[in-house]
Design an enzyme around this catalytic site. Structure first.
Site, PDB file in Angstrom:
ATOM      1  N   GLY A 228       1.147  -9.332  -2.996  1.00 22.00           N
ATOM      2  CA  GLY A 228      -0.057  -9.029  -2.235  1.00 22.00           C
ATOM      3  C   GLY A 228      -1.040 -10.175  -2.322  1.00 22.00           C
ATOM      4  O   GLY A 228      -0.967 -11.013  -3.224  1.00 22.00           O
ATOM      5  N   CYS A 229      -1.989 -10.204  -1.394  1.00 19.10           N
ATOM      6  CA  CYS A 229      -2.945 -11.320  -1.368  1.00 19.10           C
ATOM      7  C   CYS A 229      -3.874 -11.288  -2.572  1.00 19.10           C
ATOM      8  O   CYS A 229      -4.042 -12.303  -3.262  1.00 19.10           O
ATOM      9  CB  CYS A 229      -3.727 -11.311  -0.063  1.00 19.10           C
ATOM     10  SG  CYS A 229      -4.508  -9.734   0.361  1.00 19.10           S
ATOM     11  N   TYR A 230      -4.472 -10.140  -2.863  1.00 22.12           N
ATOM     12  CA  TYR A 230      -5.340 -10.054  -4.039  1.00 22.12           C
ATOM     13  C   TYR A 230      -4.567 -10.294  -5.343  1.00 22.12           C
ATOM     14  O   TYR A 230      -5.021 -11.051  -6.203  1.00 22.12           O
ATOM     15  CB  TYR A 230      -6.027  -8.691  -4.101  1.00 22.12           C
ATOM     16  CG  TYR A 230      -7.089  -8.446  -3.071  1.00 22.12           C
ATOM     17  CD1 TYR A 230      -8.262  -9.202  -3.042  1.00 22.12           C
ATOM     18  CD2 TYR A 230      -6.946  -7.431  -2.129  1.00 22.12           C
ATOM     19  CE1 TYR A 230      -9.256  -8.953  -2.101  1.00 22.12           C
ATOM     20  CE2 TYR A 230      -7.935  -7.176  -1.191  1.00 22.12           C
ATOM     21  CZ  TYR A 230      -9.083  -7.937  -1.177  1.00 22.12           C
ATOM     22  OH  TYR A 230     -10.063  -7.687  -0.252  1.00 22.12           O
TER      23      TYR A 230
ATOM     24  N   THR B  51      -2.047 -12.113  -5.787  1.00 20.80           N
ATOM     25  CA  THR B  51      -1.714 -13.535  -5.894  1.00 20.80           C
ATOM     26  C   THR B  51      -2.803 -14.277  -6.658  1.00 20.80           C
ATOM     27  O   THR B  51      -2.518 -15.064  -7.571  1.00 20.80           O
ATOM     28  CB  THR B  51      -1.521 -14.143  -4.498  1.00 20.80           C
ATOM     29  OG1 THR B  51      -0.388 -13.536  -3.876  1.00 20.80           O
ATOM     30  CG2 THR B  51      -1.293 -15.641  -4.575  1.00 20.80           C
TER      31      THR B  51
END
Length: 306
Positions: A113-115, A117
């Site tokens: 996921g972006c967060y 990461t």
């Protein structure tokens, strides 16, 4: 020999950005479905089975269905959804933390996921090295461009231009927590405070630390550890220069890198670990391309916007 590639969900935000990064890549033969076929199960199954690698840019349940459609084939899969990030049999697609060989040899790879990461890039190496404790209840404050919410949120920001800040995840049950906890090696899930701002892309992930309370190492030691971890990475960089502010700009161009910062108080009793990335880059499409390159035995940064 070209590699046959199918993007299931190519019309969504992540899928479109993946296709943009593949332009001019002669290593790949892209299997494309027409508008009428994109939601046809038989057409999707045939495309998945015809591909060497399929990238899933779908909602979670649709991604699970796509994996079922792949049964009986040898197709390798990169899943950009959150459906398989902590699932058995899947390799977590964060090569800087998991290892390039693990991804190169995997059949099933789940994009982070972006967060997570940003959070994992900061916290996981420090916990692994014993610089931070595994049994602390960490907090994460983060802001993202609205594109991270998909087409529905993009439309909302287009139709409600007066939104200046959107806090969400207020029920404290965000789906990113499981991967944050597992891959950072933590005994407790962090307290996560995500928000969205009126910019299309960009992300700041901020982990505040009371070093004198948790018994962690000083800020310079934390920075040195992160610097050593990413010393050979062309994607993740640790910034050693002082900064008085960090900005997300509405005009930001696509970017597949990630920059990490460690800020310390004058007495070193407090620190802030901060990651700056593009939620659509290293947080989504750029990560998928990086994993695709590794799985295909190609230079990992080919096609990335660095």
């Amino acid at each position: 020999m070209t590699i046959r590639l199918f993007i299931d969900g190519a019309a969504g935000t992540t899928g479109l950005e993946i296709r943009e990064r593949l332009q001019g890549r002669e290593e790949f033969d892209l299997i494309v479905l027409g508008d009428a076929e994109r939601k046809d199960e038989t057409a999707r199954r045939d495309a998945i089975h015809a591909a060497d690698i399929a990238i899933l840019c779908l909602p979670d349940e649709a991604a699970k269905e796509a994996v079922k459609l792949a049964e009986g084939s040898d197709t390798r899969i990169i899943d950009a959804s959150s459906a398989h990030r902590v699932a058995d049999g899947w390799t977590y697609g964060f090569p800087e933390l998991i290892g390039h060989d693990a991804i190169a040899n995997a059949r099933f790879v789940s994009n982070p996921g972006c967060y997570p990461t940003g959070f994992l890039a900061l916290v996981a190496p420090l916990v692994r090295a014993g610089r931070l404790p595994e049994n602390w209840a960490y907090t994460v404050n983060a802001v993202s461009g609205f594109s991270g919410g998909g087409n529905a949120l993009i439309d909302r920001f287009d139709t409600e231009p007066d939104i200046a800040f959107r806090a969400y995840g207020l029920s404290l049950g965000h789906k990113h927590l499981a991967e944050m906890q597992r891959y950072a090696g933590l005994k407790h899930a962090p307290v996560f405070s995500p928000a969205v701002i009126p910019a299309h892309r960009g992300m700041i992930v901020d982990v505040p630390l009371s070093l004198d309370v948790i018994g962690g190492e000083g800020s310079q030691t934390l920075r040195d550890e992160l610097t050593a971890t990413y010393a050979n990475s062309r994607v993740v960089k640790v910034n050693s220069e002082p900064a008085s502010e960090l900005l997300l700009r509405k005009s930001a161009e696509p970017w597949d890198g990630m920059e990490l910062f460690v800020f310390g108080s004058p007495d070193d009793s407090q620190a802030r670990l901060v990651a700056h990335l593009d939620n659509l880059g290293k947080g989504a499409s750029g990560a998928a391309i990086q994993n695709l390159n590794i799985m295909c035995g190609l230079p990992e940064t080919t096609g990335l916007r660095l």
